[in-house]
Design a protein around this motif. Sequence first.
Motif: not given
Length: 770
Positions: A487-496
């Motif tokens: 399960i990919e846990v990708s990078s967070y966006t600035e909003n996240e």
Amino acid sequence: MDEKLMTLPVIALRGLTVLPEMIQHFDISRDKSISAVEHAMVGEQKVFLVTQRQIEEEDPDASGLFQIGTIARIKQLVKIPGGLVRVMVEGLERAELINLLQDDPYLEAEVAEAPLMEENLSDTVKEAMARIVKEKLEEFGNGNPKTVKDFMGGLMAITDLNELLIQTAGQFPWEYTVKQELLECGYVSHLYDRVVYYLMREIEILKIKRDYQGKVKASIDKNQRDYILREELKVIQEELGEEYTGSDADSFLEQLEKLNADKETKEKIRKEIMRFKAMPGGSQEANVLRTYIETVLELPWKKTSRDNQDIRHAEKILEEDHYGLEKVKERVLEYLAVRVLTKKGTSPILCLVGPPGTGKTSIARSVARALNKKYVRISLGGVHDEAEIRGHRKTYVGSMPGRIAEAMRQAGVANPLMLLDEIDKVSGDYKGDVASALLEVLDGEQNVKFRDHYVEIPLDLSGVLFIATANTTQTIPGPLLDRMEVIEVSSYTENEKFHIARNYLVTKQLERNGLDKGKLTISDKALEKIIHNYTREAGVRNLERRIGEICRKAAREFLERDKTSVRVTEANLEKYLGKEKITFEDANQEDQVGIVRGLAWTSVGGDTLQIEVNVMPGDGKLQMTGQMGDVMKESAQIALTYVRSVSEKYEIPRDYFETHDMHLHIPEGAVPKDGPSAGITMATAMLSAVTGTKVHARVAMTGEITLRGRVLPIGGLKEKTLAARMAHMEKVLVPAGNQPDMAEISKEITKGLSIVYVKTMEDVIREAFV
């Protein structure tokens, strides 16, 4: 035959039945019974003896007494200390209780004589019956001579059947309930049946008792022998100054009895305990064995905890603890739904893959809380010895169980949530391959009987919910990766990141630094600036550090300057965090020749990569600088080959590449760079430099190239797209093979970007060249 009625005092007997022709002693203590005896002594000395149905009843009425009793004559009466009266009676006649006339001061009843009825039995039948009774008496007497010798001779001399039956019933040491049953027999044949039945029953009990006593005697003899030998051993060990191990062994045996495990496991442990018991206490082997027994007794063989199967509760917990991460939450809820429906189901092996600081470890902790499972964490980073997983052989001094068995012991249940942290960082050496050892642990078909070298007894890991974490799948061996659901846990966006900081990190750091919620406030704009200008990462670890830094400085202000509250805004942020740490490399202002913006994935998220190519007179050399890895160097060679293959199309002189040198450079030379995603960027830069054609400054691209100019798909698309947006690019060229991946990226990231899908280098050049 007419019933002969009479009125007699009644004595209610407890736990005793008196039969006709029987002389019996008993003590009476109840006032009513004593009054009844005294009244009888004044008259004809006759009483009606009847047994109570319930022994514990103090004042029985007619319903509490049996219907059939015995009329008896009082032969002797003696008062003894303690208010008791000892009575000797002789049973006269079988009688039936007709009516209870009075209850006080003593029981008095109307009774009717009910003698034993004789059927028309021939003398031959009676003789046969008498012989059978005597045979059974003799058979019982042979097996139990001591008990029977007192009354057996008298019984064997009786010739009359009626008298033999009545005397046997009266003199045989049966319980009062049996004697009451015999007393209630109204016919001779009925009494004969019951007497013979109970005699045969006694004979059978005697046989069973004799067999059992033989076994017990043999066991006692062995136990006595063992006890004597053990005592002697104890004395010998004490004389030698050694520790006696018998008491520890007894304690282990007690624990074994309480252990919830299958029969084979218990038997194996029992054998080890008996071995330990026989060893000298001070020996090294005894100490090794003691540690082993303690370990296996602490393992949760069949002890399990009850999972919380409420899906709504699980969803609520996951939403409370983490912002976003929809795929992870969805998969956990699916697992729970399947488990609720099937009432069983093998636990999946989930592998959360993503950059550092994206919350992989904390997700596992939340899942454990949501499912009400015990949580244990095993850090695999840098583990290189296979024995760390499988354990050491217990024969070695200092041996211990592997990390899996030890984690099970810590959890205390056979169905915990086990987190295998940093599974991509395991390695191997001459002592074995750790990844290979993990294959058995993470295979649902094999881990039902996982063998730890130390424990030796198979452990059932099928109930364990394994969750692994990794930064990348590249370093996980193929067979191991195949056993896990990635399960990919990708990078967070600035909003996240903003929502995570606002909802979780600020509160957490306030508590950690001893600040009340109202004392320190950080404005939304300040948080956005921290995210954009003070941290550069895929996760939120550094963001949390920056917030912690603000909290520490605020705490100092409260104490030094007696402030009551501190508010951090965009304007005064520099006071707490210093100058801005991060400056993003923005898009170039003007179109240039030989300079192309590529996109790269790094361990801390996405980044833009400016590739520069210069051409100069020479003899056809290709120089590459900028700490490029082998994969990127190969990509550069492929890009050059492609450019040379299309030189005629772009009217490049045939001898151009023999008379010119080419220098390819990627800035930030000290940072190592590698990965299969810069092929089209290098090819575009080379073709631009060779043809003198400018490239659009606000175009970024990613993709690998083949010798024939095909564009191959790449990974890390979310991070790369995010990097393009941060660098204010307008157009991003993405391999056509990545179109399905692009559909999963949120609109928040792609907003303001023109995504163009390319299949060949011709598509790339058409979009990139001015």
